[in-house]
Design an enzyme around this catalytic site. Structure first.
Site, short mmCIF file in Angstrom:
data_model
loop_
_atom_site.label_atom_id
_atom_site.label_comp_id
_atom_site.label_asym_id
_atom_site.label_seq_id
_atom_site.Cartn_x
_atom_site.Cartn_y
_atom_site.Cartn_z
N LEU A 67 59.43 -45.99 44.13
CA LEU A 67 60.54 -46.95 44.17
C LEU A 67 61.15 -47.13 42.79
CD1 LEU A 67 62.14 -49.20 45.75
CD2 LEU A 67 60.38 -50.77 44.90
N GLU A 68 60.31 -47.22 41.77
CA GLU A 68 60.77 -47.45 40.40
C GLU A 68 61.07 -46.16 39.64
OE1 GLU A 68 61.67 -50.29 39.60
OE2 GLU A 68 60.57 -51.64 40.90
#
Length: 146
Positions: free
Chosen positions: A62-63
């Site tokens: 996600l990051e």
């Protein structure tokens, strides 16, 4: 975070970074960025979770760790006063223009906060970036992906 298909998590405590960091909202997409510029900004408040390896891998994805954000271990003061080393995601490099057009540094972030900036979801960002033939990494960091 709450999707059981991406692993498990458990809330541990609220906390605050020991070091100060600039937490800003920036770009035409109003994305929150925690800049790796220790000593500037505020002690950042947030939540501490214990996660399994599967959830950590999902959060890394996600990051965009390590190609966009970098996950680093830093000491956090928990609400009971204890200090715990935890993982946080920091933006390692950025264009100066990002900071010049950003919000003032904030001590915490909520998408519904009083900052008055509407967050643009990653799905809508992808559409806009594709339409405008832009690369988010280049817009934010000024570097091309490897």
């Amino acid at each position: 975070m709450t999707d059981p298909k991406t692993g498990s998590y458990e809330f541990v405590s609220g906390g605050k970074t020991i070091e100060k960091f600039p937490l800003i909202i920036a770009s035409k997409f109003n994305i929150p960025f925690l800049l790796n510029d220790a000593g500037k900004g505020h002690r950042i408040s947030g939540e501490i979770y214990s996660v399994d390896e599967q959830k950590l891998a999902a959060l890394d994805e996600l990051e965009s760790h390590p190609t966009f954000y970098r996950r680093e271990e830093h000491p956090i003061e928990m609400t009971n006063g204890d200090v715990l080393k935890v993982w946080i995601y920091l933006l390692p490099t950025w264009r100066e223009e990002l900071v010049q057009t950003a919000s003032e540094p904030m001590p915490n972030y909520s998408s519904t906060g009083s900052h008055g900036r509407v967050y643009v979801s990653r799905y809508l960002r992808k559409e806009v970036l594709a339409e405008e033939n832009l690369d988010l990494v280049d817009l934010i960091r000024g570097t091309q992906r490897n």
